[in-house]
Design an enzyme around this catalytic site. Structure first.
Site, PDB file in Angstrom:
ATOM      1  CB  THR A 203      -0.856  -0.003   1.294  1.00 33.58           C
ATOM      2  OG1 THR A 203      -1.810  -1.041   1.179  1.00 33.58           O
ATOM      3  CG2 THR A 203      -1.574   1.316   1.523  1.00 33.58           C
ATOM      4  CB  VAL A 232     -13.935  -1.304   2.175  1.00 36.11           C
ATOM      5  CG1 VAL A 232     -13.195   0.023   2.249  1.00 36.11           C
ATOM      6  CG2 VAL A 232     -14.754  -1.375   0.886  1.00 36.11           C
ATOM      7  N   GLY A 233     -10.827  -1.965   3.314  1.00 39.94           N
ATOM      8  CA  GLY A 233      -9.899  -1.855   4.450  1.00 39.94           C
ATOM      9  C   GLY A 233      -9.898  -0.460   5.060  1.00 39.94           C
ATOM     10  CG  ASP A 234      -6.271   0.588   6.950  1.00 35.26           C
ATOM     11  OD1 ASP A 234      -6.221  -0.315   6.077  1.00 35.26           O
ATOM     12  OD2 ASP A 234      -5.268   1.211   7.313  1.00 35.26           O
ATOM     13  CB  THR A 253       0.816   0.395   5.027  1.00 33.99           C
ATOM     14  OG1 THR A 253       0.878  -0.867   4.349  1.00 33.99           O
ATOM     15  CG2 THR A 253       2.134   0.650   5.728  1.00 33.99           C
TER      16      THR A 253
HETATM   17  N1  ASP Z   1      -4.123  -1.511   4.884  1.00 34.63           N
HETATM   18  C1  ASP Z   1      -4.468  -2.128   3.628  1.00 34.63           C
HETATM   19  C2  ASP Z   1      -5.805  -2.785   3.766  1.00 34.63           C
HETATM   20  O1  ASP Z   1      -6.058  -3.418   4.758  1.00 34.63           O
HETATM   21  C3  ASP Z   1      -3.469  -3.128   3.179  1.00 34.63           C
HETATM   22  C4  ASP Z   1      -2.027  -2.688   3.222  1.00 34.63           C
HETATM   23  O2  ASP Z   1      -1.697  -1.703   3.842  1.00 34.63           O
HETATM   24  O3  ASP Z   1      -1.182  -3.345   2.600  1.00 34.63           O
HETATM   25  O4  ASP Z   1      -6.582  -2.719   2.854  1.00 34.63           O
END
Ligand code: ASP
Length: 334
Positions: A203, A232-234, A253
């Site tokens: 990310t 959906v993530g953060d 991330t």
């Molecule tokens: N934080 C991101 C998510 O959970 C993934 C990542 O940071 O690699 O969608």
């Protein structure tokens, strides 16, 4: 003599302070990034891309442009590179698609914009900025977000543009592990630990501080490999993976669910504002909380005085800074 010494100390401190004022910080994801798994060529490719992103952002700051423009410039470089899990090179969903999330926040007035689950917008960070600047909303998802981006004249691509062999192979590997675990929809405990390792990688995020003293933060991602059910993530959630106010900017991330549950970004800002914690302490405390809950990843933060934090509990995090003199530093490992 004493006066001279005092003067010199004062001048030196000023100089030292100036050296330490950062104006841009970026990350390109955290995970099991080990030197032994890297070739010198790949390592150089990452370092060069991080430097390019920092240079582009710094140019904007130097020209007196807003921190939002600096964040956009840095993130577009990383979205366009297949090295990172954002834009081209994003990880695949369980159905073999690339569904992208991005967010931006401007500290000056706490305006914010985000998109989630978009599949045809070449640069999701631009769509997030368009939502912030050209709509009365904060978050648009899926088809609606794509239509909005198209209406605002952003570049639309065929979904195949995002396809890369590395991420495709990554999905196949995770699926094999899932088959072995034999419980496709089961709770975490039913999966071997190896199933979870590195499903999140690359990310990208940026925080910038402009000449007017305004901060902006942005994050862009493909999310986690093999994500299902429109997960959906953060990253696009303001206060979880992305946040900026008058004091601090933040981009995270890692395992997004934990960043959402700890409201990681906003908690770092709250510790800074209400508990007078510096960015390093504030990020370390939130990282510890995430770790104690079973999560992992990293985070970057920059405050209004140019103090920076790059905190992670994984083996590595692609990261870099540029200070107000234009001096660039990039790092990968612990
Ligand atoms: N934080 C991101 C998510 O959970 C993934 C990542 O940071 O690699 O969608």
């Amino acid at each position: 003599m004493k006066k001279l010494a005092l003067f010199l100390t004062f001048t030196f401190s000023l100089f030292f302070y100036a050296q330490k004022k950062y104006v841009v910080v970026i990350h390109g994801g955290a995970g099991t990034i080990l030197k032994k798994d890297m070739t010198p060529e790949l390592e150089k490719a990452y370092e060069d891309k991080l430097k390019e992103a920092l240079t582009k952002a710094y140019e904007k700051i130097k020209q007196g442009k807003s921190s939002v423009e600096a964040v956009e410039a840095a993130i577009v470089v990383m979205e366009d590179s297949p090295l990172f899990n954002a834009g081209k090179g994003a990880v695949f969903t369980s159905e073999g698609k690339n569904e992208l999330d991005a967010a931006i926040m401007y500290g000056k007035d706490k305006s914010a914009g985000a998109v989630a689950g978009v599949t045809v917008v070449k640069n999701p960070i631009k769509a997030a900025i368009a939502v912030m600047q050209k709509s009365e909303h904060v978050m648009l998802i899926s088809k609606g977000a794509e239509l909005f981006a198209q209406m605002k004249g952003l570049e639309i691509v065929d979904p195949s543009y995002f396809w890369t062999k590395k991420r495709w192979d990554g999905l196949q590997k995770v699926k094999e592990k899932e088959l072995k675990a034999n419980q496709p929809n089961a709770f975490r405990a039913n999966y071997p630990e190896s199933y979870w390792v590195d499903r999140k990688f690359g990310t990208v995020g940026c925080v910038a501080l402009d000449k007017e003293g305004n901060l902006a933060a942005g994050t862009s991602t493909g999310g986690m490999t093999n994500k299902k059910f429109g997960r959906v993530g953060d990253a696009p959630i303001i206060g979880a993976g992305t946040y900026a106010d008058k004091n601090i900017g933040f981009s995270g991330t890692g395992w997004g669910e934990y960043y959402i549950r700890t409201t990681a970004a906003r908690t770092v800002a709250a510790k800074y504002e209400y508990q007078n914690k510096d960015v390093k302490t504030a990020t370390e405390e939130v990282m510890k909380e995430i770790e104690n809950m079973g999560g992992d990843g990293g985070m970057i933060a920059l405050d209004k005085n140019g103090n920076v934090a790059m905190t992670f509990n994984t083996a590595g995090m692609y990261r870099g800074t540029v200070n107000e003199n234009g001096e660039i530093e990039v790092e990968i490992y612990k």
